[in-house]
Design a protein around this motif. Structure first.
Motif, mmCIF file in Angstrom:
data_model
loop_
_atom_site.group_PDB
_atom_site.id
_atom_site.type_symbol
_atom_site.label_atom_id
_atom_site.label_comp_id
_atom_site.label_asym_id
_atom_site.label_seq_id
_atom_site.Cartn_x
_atom_site.Cartn_y
_atom_site.Cartn_z
ATOM 1 N N HIS A 213 0.801 -1.144 0.073
ATOM 2 C CA HIS A 213 0.022 0.101 0.037
ATOM 3 C C HIS A 213 0.930 1.303 -0.094
ATOM 4 C CE1 HIS A 213 -3.565 -2.294 1.700
ATOM 5 N NE2 HIS A 213 -3.831 -2.098 0.505
ATOM 6 N N ALA A 214 1.967 1.216 0.800
ATOM 7 C CA ALA A 214 2.691 2.381 0.824
ATOM 8 C C ALA A 214 3.564 2.545 -0.541
ATOM 9 C CB ALA A 214 3.975 2.020 1.904
ATOM 10 N N GLN A 215 3.706 1.759 -1.315
ATOM 11 C CA GLN A 215 4.276 1.966 -2.724
ATOM 12 C C GLN A 215 3.272 2.141 -3.706
ATOM 13 O OE1 GLN A 215 7.633 0.001 -3.895
ATOM 14 N NE2 GLN A 215 7.266 -0.623 -5.769
ATOM 15 N N SER A 216 2.211 1.835 -3.577
ATOM 16 C CA SER A 216 0.953 2.119 -4.229
ATOM 17 C C SER A 216 0.575 3.594 -4.018
ATOM 18 C CB SER A 216 -0.400 1.450 -4.140
ATOM 19 O OG SER A 216 -0.767 1.590 -2.952
ATOM 20 N N PHE A 217 0.531 4.148 -2.717
ATOM 21 C CA PHE A 217 0.437 5.782 -2.650
ATOM 22 C C PHE A 217 1.646 6.361 -3.168
ATOM 23 C CE2 PHE A 217 -1.747 4.021 1.601
ATOM 24 C CZ PHE A 217 -2.722 3.902 1.009
ATOM 25 N N SER A 218 2.657 6.115 -2.939
ATOM 26 C CA SER A 218 3.983 6.754 -3.572
ATOM 27 C C SER A 218 4.020 6.807 -4.955
ATOM 28 C CB SER A 218 5.158 6.109 -3.229
ATOM 29 O OG SER A 218 5.412 5.868 -1.407
ATOM 30 N N LEU A 219 3.318 5.752 -5.854
ATOM 31 C CA LEU A 219 3.254 5.693 -7.204
ATOM 32 C C LEU A 219 2.131 7.015 -7.562
ATOM 33 C CD1 LEU A 219 3.118 1.948 -8.497
ATOM 34 C CD2 LEU A 219 4.234 3.952 -9.787
ATOM 35 N N ARG A 220 1.036 6.807 -6.768
ATOM 36 C CA ARG A 220 0.140 7.783 -7.055
ATOM 37 C C ARG A 220 0.583 9.308 -6.815
ATOM 38 N NH1 ARG A 220 -5.887 9.018 -3.826
ATOM 39 N NH2 ARG A 220 -6.362 10.698 -5.347
ATOM 40 N N ARG A 221 1.646 9.443 -6.003
ATOM 41 C CA ARG A 221 2.157 10.737 -5.668
ATOM 42 C C ARG A 221 3.037 10.983 -6.757
ATOM 43 N NH1 ARG A 221 5.863 12.504 -0.497
ATOM 44 N NH2 ARG A 221 5.902 14.732 -0.933
ATOM 45 N N LEU A 222 3.710 10.075 -7.034
ATOM 46 C CA LEU A 222 4.654 10.545 -8.293
ATOM 47 C C LEU A 222 3.992 10.924 -9.842
ATOM 48 C CD1 LEU A 222 7.424 9.949 -9.513
ATOM 49 C CD2 LEU A 222 7.011 7.725 -10.194
ATOM 50 N N LEU A 223 2.762 10.075 -10.048
ATOM 51 C CA LEU A 223 2.056 10.522 -11.192
ATOM 52 C C LEU A 223 1.007 11.734 -11.013
ATOM 53 C CD1 LEU A 223 1.280 6.765 -12.458
ATOM 54 C CD2 LEU A 223 2.678 8.640 -13.819
ATOM 55 N N SER A 224 0.987 12.238 -10.078
ATOM 56 C CA SER A 224 -0.105 13.338 -9.349
ATOM 57 C C SER A 224 -0.145 14.497 -10.285
ATOM 58 C CB SER A 224 0.058 13.721 -7.977
ATOM 59 O OG SER A 224 -0.846 14.611 -7.779
ATOM 60 N N PRO A 225 1.118 14.986 -10.558
ATOM 61 C CA PRO A 225 0.940 16.372 -11.605
ATOM 62 C C PRO A 225 0.463 16.140 -12.739
ATOM 63 C CG PRO A 225 3.285 16.128 -10.279
ATOM 64 C CD PRO A 225 2.398 14.593 -9.949
ATOM 65 N N PHE A 226 0.425 14.676 -13.427
ATOM 66 C CA PHE A 226 0.237 14.339 -14.812
ATOM 67 C C PHE A 226 -1.023 13.885 -14.815
ATOM 68 C CE2 PHE A 226 4.601 13.840 -13.821
ATOM 69 C CZ PHE A 226 5.260 15.144 -14.389
ATOM 70 N N THR A 227 -1.843 13.465 -13.829
ATOM 71 C CA THR A 227 -3.302 12.550 -13.739
ATOM 72 C C THR A 227 -4.220 13.422 -14.730
ATOM 73 O OG1 THR A 227 -2.392 11.811 -11.687
ATOM 74 C CG2 THR A 227 -4.783 11.450 -12.346
ATOM 75 N N SER A 228 -4.537 14.748 -14.085
ATOM 76 C CA SER A 228 -5.748 15.249 -14.724
ATOM 77 C C SER A 228 -5.518 15.673 -16.312
ATOM 78 C CB SER A 228 -5.883 16.824 -13.996
ATOM 79 O OG SER A 228 -4.754 17.643 -14.349
#
Length: 451
Positions: A213-228
């Motif tokens: 779960h920690a890794q999945s949260f970190s992955l989401r954070r990594l992609l956050s600026p580009f998600t929208s």
């Protein structure tokens, strides 16, 4: 979405009912009795918050975390006092009792303070894990909003990073229980009847789950600026400065592997149907999700490198795997409907990812059919092209806190007279090093970081 554990409960207990001061003690009996009363109060506070969480169904995981961190120093001081004869057991044997439906259908009971320490730490890790999940869920779909101000997005990313940190802390606690705590209990003669399903495989499996779960949260954070932007315009080309598809594939492979290992360990530790059905389903679904996303990014990496045949094959494989993980397209439509009405709809839903996969597949197939004409390999040939996963996070090693009093406690080096000459700090516990902590780390470990 992260998995939420059900927390255990514990029975009431008065330490003075089975611990007494020896006649030769250099410490006044009234002082030792006061220490026993403090320990009893700290344990009662933990019991109260666990009962409140169970009865109300409200999220009180932060309160549980604080209660455990306030109780542990008292428990460790009592443990040390028994080992050094600063306190002695009375004729009545205690019953330190816990109830955890996942570990046993019956209450777990033991006279051992080590047993109470391990169940307390197990509860602590469960609460940290749940607090991590709740922190991530309350962020909602912030990264899907193109109008979100940059400052708010960064605050949300910090919270997501904090959720990952909490999960890494939970993983570290379970690792300590598995690698150091349980061997000590076994050395004392504590058997499986006492601890139920709380074994090394079980704790290691829970550690891998929190780490995944920690890794999945970190992955989401990594992609956050580009998600929208990628939600509005799925498919190629990727936005400028977007993380490398090759890197993303390796990170998802590592995450899938963590969920898969957790599933194998937990199933092995709980044969039959004793493991909650919801947990089994969660582990299976998350393994399939990250496996499919790894194949997606392998396909994108191949397509961006001009290997459009490989790209089409990987993307088709990713689509099939994600559809099969929920039982086919009919169930996928039902899932899509339920997710769209959810209050905290996650970004990485299967429908969203399948839409992205379809856009990439369409673009690379058109390029392959009209320009490059590369052969599309069979799925069996793709396995040789799958790289090793890459970890993004690691467990945070749990350190023993200082005892509330006696050797190893704050100010003991100055000599406060309690149990002087009875030992040399926490090493006498046989449970690890003294856990020396910096001055600013006193108080509960996550003080000031929640809000």
């Amino acid at each position: 979405m992260a998995y939420l554990h059900e927390l255990p409960t514990t029975s009431s207990l008065t330490f003075s009912s089975f611990l007494i001061a020896p006649s030769h003690s250099p410490t006044a009996p009234s002082q030792l009795n006061a220490r026993l009363s403090e320990a009893t109060s700290a344990r009662a506070a933990l019991r109260t918050v666990l009962k409140a969480e169970k009865r109300s169904g409200e999220e009180q995981w932060l309160a549980v975390v604080k209660a455990v961190e306030e109780y542990l120093p008292h428990l460790l001081a009592l443990h040390h006092a028994l080992l050094t004869d600063a306190l002695l057991p009375s004729s009545s044997e205690p019953a330190l009792s816990w109830r955890d439906a996942t570990l046993s259908s019956k209450p777990l009971s033991s006279p051992s303070l080590t047993f109470d320490l391990l169940l307390t730490l197990h509860t602590y890790a469960l609460a940290l894990h749940n607090l991590s999940a709740a922190t991530a869920v309350t962020l909602g779909a912030y990264d899907a909003d193109p109008a979100l101000p940059e400052a708010e997005r960064k605050r949300a990313e910090e919270r997501l990073g904090f959720a990952a940190d909490l999960a890494c802390r939970a993983a570290g606690v379970w690792d300590w229980v598995a690698e150091e705590g349980l061997p000590k209990l076994e050395a004392e003669g504590g058997g499986r009847e006492e601890r139920g399903g709380l074994g090394r495989e079980y704790c290691s499996g829970l550690s891998k789950l929190s780490l995944a779960h920690a890794q999945s949260f970190s992955l989401r954070r990594l992609l956050s600026p580009f998600t929208s932007s990628t939600l509005r315009l799925p498919g190629p080309p990727l936005p400028p400065s977007h993380p490398s598809p090759s890197l993303l594939s390796k990170l998802h492979l590592s995450t899938s592997s963590l969920f898969s290992i957790s599933r194998a360990l937990l199933k092995s530790s709980h044969p039959g149907s004793s493991l909650p059905t919801t947990l089994r389903a969660h582990l299976k679904a998350r393994t399939a999700l990250h496996d499919g996303l790894a194949r997606k990014w392998l396909g994108v990496d191949a397509g961006e490198s001009g290997r459009t045949g490989d790209a089409c094959a990987f993307l088709s494989w990713a689509r099939e795997g994600l559809e099969d993980s929920v039982g086919g397209r009919d169930k996928l439509k039902s899932l899509s409907s339920s997710l769209s009405s959810s209050k905290h709809r996650p970004i990485s839903t299967l429908p969203t990812e399948l839409s992205s996969i379809a856009a990439f597949h369409k673009a690379y197939k058109q390029l392959n059919d009209t320009v490059l004409f590369h052969p599309i390999p069979a799925q069996g040939a793709l396995s040789a092209l799958v790289p090793q996963g890459r970890a993004l996070v690691a467990p945070k090693k749990w350190e023993m806190p200082k005892p509330a009093w006696g050797p190893g406690s704050e100010g003991w080096e100055a000599g406060d007279g309690e149990g002087e000459g009875e030992g040399r700090g926490m090493e006498a516990l046989g449970l690890g090093e003294g856990g020396e902590r910096k001055e600013e780390e006193q108080g509960y470990a996550l003080k000031g970081q929640y809000f």
